[in-house]
Write an enzyme that holds these catalytic residues in place. Structure first.
Site, short mmCIF file in Angstrom:
data_model
loop_
_atom_site.label_atom_id
_atom_site.label_comp_id
_atom_site.label_asym_id
_atom_site.label_seq_id
_atom_site.Cartn_x
_atom_site.Cartn_y
_atom_site.Cartn_z
N CYS A 2 -1.47 -30.19 8.04
CA CYS A 2 -1.43 -31.20 7.00
C CYS A 2 0.04 -31.36 6.63
CB CYS A 2 -2.18 -30.74 5.75
SG CYS A 2 -3.91 -30.39 6.06
N ARG A 27 1.37 -35.43 10.88
CA ARG A 27 0.73 -34.12 10.74
C ARG A 27 -0.73 -34.24 10.31
NH1 ARG A 27 4.18 -29.79 10.39
NH2 ARG A 27 2.62 -28.61 9.26
N TRP A 74 -5.10 -33.30 7.58
CA TRP A 74 -5.66 -33.23 8.93
C TRP A 74 -6.74 -32.17 8.79
CZ3 TRP A 74 -5.20 -35.66 13.52
CH2 TRP A 74 -5.69 -35.01 14.64
N ASN A 100 -1.48 -26.46 2.95
CA ASN A 100 -1.49 -26.67 4.40
C ASN A 100 -1.74 -25.31 5.02
OD1 ASN A 100 -0.94 -27.28 7.09
ND2 ASN A 100 1.27 -27.16 6.79
N GLY A 101 -2.74 -25.21 5.91
CA GLY A 101 -3.05 -23.94 6.55
C GLY A 101 -4.55 -23.68 6.51
N GLU A 475 -4.23 -28.89 36.62
CA GLU A 475 -3.55 -29.37 35.42
C GLU A 475 -2.04 -29.46 35.66
OE1 GLU A 475 -4.27 -30.85 32.85
OE2 GLU A 475 -2.63 -30.51 31.46
N LYS A 479 0.08 -32.90 35.21
CA LYS A 479 1.27 -33.04 34.34
C LYS A 479 2.42 -33.65 35.12
CE LYS A 479 0.05 -32.85 31.23
NZ LYS A 479 -1.24 -32.59 30.78
N GLU A 482 1.74 -37.40 35.98
CA GLU A 482 1.70 -38.24 34.77
C GLU A 482 3.08 -38.62 34.28
OE1 GLU A 482 -1.63 -37.34 31.46
OE2 GLU A 482 -0.51 -35.58 32.06
N HIS A 498 -7.50 -26.68 56.33
CA HIS A 498 -8.49 -27.68 56.74
C HIS A 498 -7.97 -29.10 56.59
CE1 HIS A 498 -11.42 -24.59 57.37
NE2 HIS A 498 -11.23 -24.13 56.13
N LYS A 595 -2.94 -42.61 25.21
CA LYS A 595 -3.29 -41.31 24.63
C LYS A 595 -4.79 -41.17 24.48
CE LYS A 595 -2.36 -37.37 22.89
NZ LYS A 595 -2.09 -36.41 23.96
C1 G6P Z 1 -6.29 -39.74 28.56
C2 G6P Z 1 -5.06 -38.94 28.18
C3 G6P Z 1 -5.18 -37.51 28.70
C4 G6P Z 1 -6.47 -36.89 28.20
C5 G6P Z 1 -7.69 -37.74 28.55
C6 G6P Z 1 -8.92 -37.24 27.83
O1 G6P Z 1 -6.31 -39.93 29.93
O2 G6P Z 1 -3.89 -39.54 28.70
O3 G6P Z 1 -4.07 -36.75 28.25
O4 G6P Z 1 -6.60 -35.60 28.76
O5 G6P Z 1 -7.48 -39.08 28.14
O6 G6P Z 1 -8.72 -37.42 26.47
P1 G6P Z 1 -9.52 -36.62 25.36
O7 G6P Z 1 -8.99 -37.18 24.07
O8 G6P Z 1 -10.97 -36.94 25.58
O9 G6P Z 1 -9.23 -35.17 25.54
#
Ligand code: G6P
Length: 600
Positions: A2, A27, A74, A100-101, A475, A479, A482, A498, A595
């Site tokens: 928060c 935040r 938050w 906050n916490g 992953e 990264k 992306e 293979h 996002k």
């Molecule tokens: C988008 C974002 C990814 C994320 C995915 C799932 O592709 O760019 O970073 O992992 O959506 O999003 P979520 O909010 O469901 O984890």
């Protein structure tokens, strides 16, 4: 997470409180509120939603007070709502606070207060603190605060205001940030630097277990035992734009560095000696399930692969992981004996949401693992567990991923314990060391920058691993592609021969993860096969493995193999990050990506 603001000075408090909250909205943004002292009484105005809602509501008030506190929320305990918004007041409305916490022992404290006849307005952990202050208040707010600080456990940054002692704000901190500024006309406090930078660059960094009494022209610092201490004033050298990123070049880097803290927050209150406690799931009868699905997209899917692996190993239940866009169209085998777990940072991803609705239609029990409180997926699922990563701004997910991993491992152990399975207690004990290990790995960042130089001019990179390490390399590859646009593919190391090995040639780069002791030696042999064909290898492993002729080897601490997926995420994130920086890519906003993907 928060955001909090406080002002004690000679001019009106509201402008400072509101400009600070707007800078802190990253935040948290599910509700906001302020309390100011107006003619000897406290006036609290708060509401659900973005800060603009509060701004509109404030138009119908005349606010003149020169002392006040503010909050943008938050949510972690209790849905976003008017009553759960901060500031919280005692019944007489003579004391107000923002927090906050997470107060870990709030349930016990609430029980005690209920027996004393206290009533509660909200579902938050924070309200307990203001009621406790009321309970201990005997004409001295400072003494009452000291008593409360002895009682509460968890993390907190607190700002406390009382109409009974109208000349001061008391602030206290443990494990949540709080910065105090010495402005021309006031002493102010905020959760981070951008929120006060327009007013002053002279700040005191409050440390854990420290508190302060702010007055309009005076400040005194204390320990949580009430012993007066002195603090150094520091002048912030940078400007507002840089400060929003906390001095980091990008949000992604800032979020990478937040991981020790948010991992800690996600575990907070959920490990009880040898037991995992996830009270949110206490009503589920886990004996009824014949199989489990994990469903998610993108990074959350990779975290799910790890969660599924651990859960299956521990419970021996059949566990299936599926990408949500496949699950929803593949006629999955769901019935009332199915447990379906949906993982989503945003809680809004369209495919994951549609998959959840499908699972519910066929009477599965559904659990959401989400980061955004009150999001659609978290509301629609039968049960919800929240990661405490705070808002993630960079498109490429980092801290949400590692907090998902930690929560999914906790969930797997929790389910195993509820099914009376034998679990590795050593692992549960090791969990508490994870934030420190992550911190240590982050200190090796220059090494990862060197590794990135190997990738800078390449079109393709290969990631390999086996078992749980395969989820990690998936992953890692995501990264890299992306944010740096280097095409990266992840392979199960045993599959190289293979097909993919046909692509390996002089100068190819292979990033290998070999952290699972029972199969690491096999991956190491696969690495040699790529070296024989001219590949340069970056190896992430432990000292337990016998490594020969691999120049770029990074050794991770030797902890339970299951937990390695969290640690290895850090070098993989930083390698991708530095590659993108070397290529001058827009790290926080990679091309073509969003996002939150709320369309199919
Ligand atoms: C988008 C974002 C990814 C994320 C995915 C799932 O592709 O760019 O970073 O992992 O959506 O999003 P979520 O909010 O469901 O984890």
């Amino acid at each position: 997470m928060c955001g909090i603001t406080a002002y004690c000075g000679q001019n009106k408090a509201l402008p400072f409180l509101m400009q600070g909250l707007s800078k802190l909205e990253y935040r948290g943004y599910d509700s906001a509120g302020v309390t100011t002292l107006e003619d000897h009484h406290l006036l609290t105005v708060k509401c659900k939603g973005r800060l603009t809602n509060l701004e509109e509501k404030l138009l119908s008030y005349k606010i003149e007070g020169t002392i006040g506190i503010g909050h943008t929320r938050w949510a972690t305990h209790g849905i976003p709502s008017h009553l759960n918004s901060h500031p919280h007041n005692n019944k007489d409305e003579t004391i107000a606070l923002v927090h906050n916490g997470i107060i870990e022992n709030y349930r016990e404290l609430k029980e005690e207060l209920l027996k004393e006849g206290y009533t509660f307005q909200s579902e938050t952990d924070s309200e307990v603190v203001v009621q406790l202050l009321d309970h201990y208040y005997q004409g001295d707010l400072f003494k009452a605060t000291l008593k409360v600080l002895q009682k509460i456990e968890g993390s907190y940054a607190l700002c406390i205001l009382s109409s009974l002692e109208p000349d001061k704000i008391i602030v206290a901190k443990k494990d949540s940030p709080l910065i105090i500024g010495k402005a021309q006309d006031a002493y102010v406090a905020t959760s981070d630097i951008p929120a006060l930078l327009e007013y002053t660059k002279d700040v005191y960094f409050l440390d854990d277990y420290e508190m302060a009494i702010l007055q309009k022209d005076h400040i005194q610092f204390y320990t949580h035992e009430g012993v007066p201490i002195k603090k150094e004033l520091t002048t912030i050298p940078y400007d507002l734009e840089a400060a929003k990123k906390d001095g980091y070049d990008t949000f992604m880097l800032k979020e990478i560095y937040e991981q020790p803290h948010v991992i800690q927050e996600t575990m907070r209150g959920r490990i009880n000696h040898d037991h995992i406690s996830l009270d949110e799931l206490k009503d589920i009868d886990f004996q009824q399930f014949h199989k489990v699905y994990f469903v998610a997209c993108g990074t959350a899917y990779h975290a799910s692969l790890c969660g599924a692996h651990v859960l299956e190993k521990l419970t021996r239940l059949p566990v299936i992981s599926m990408v949500a866009s496949e699950f929803r169209y593949n006629d999955p085998l769901i019935d009332e004996n199915t447990l379906a777990i949906f993982v989503s940072q945003s809680g809004e991803t369209a495919d994951t949401l549609a998959a959840l609705r499908l699972a519910k239609k066929y009477h599965a029990t559904t659990i959401a693992i989400a980061n955004v409180l009150g999001s659609t997926i978290s509301r629609d699922a039968d049960y919800v567990l929240y990661t405490c990563a705070g808002p993630e701004i960079a498109v490429a997910s980092t801290k949400a991923y590692t907090t998902q991993l930690i929560l999914l491992i906790l969930l797997a152990y929790y389910i195993a314990q509820r099914l009376n399975k034998n679990v590795d207690l050593q692992l549960i004990h090791q969990l508490s060391h994870i934030p420190q290990y992550v911190e240590d790995i982050l200190k090796d960042h220059t090494l990862f920058k060197e590794y990135a130089k190997l990738l800078e001019n390449l079109h393709d990179a290969y990631f390999i691993g086996r078992g749980l390490d395969y989820a990690s390399v998936l992953e890692g590859a995501l990264k890299l592609k992306e944010i740096s646009y280097v095409h990266a593919d992840a392979y199960v190391a045993g599959e190289l021969k293979h097909g993919p090995i046909a692509l390996i040639e002089n100068g190819s780069v292979v990033i290998a993860v070999a952290l699972q002791p029972h199969i690491a030696a096999k991956t190491l042999s696969n690495i040699q096969e790529t070296i024989a064909r001219g590949a340069k290898v970056i190896l992430l492993t432990t000292h337990n493995q016998e490594v020969k002729n691999i120049e770029n080897t990074y050794y991770l601490p030797d902890i339970a193999p299951v937990l390695q997926s969290i640690l290895v995420a850090i070098p993989l994130q930083l390698i991708a990050y530095y590659t993108a920086c070397l290529k001058k890519c827009d790290v926080d906003k990679p091309r073509n990506l969003a996002k939150s993907v709320t369309v199919e």
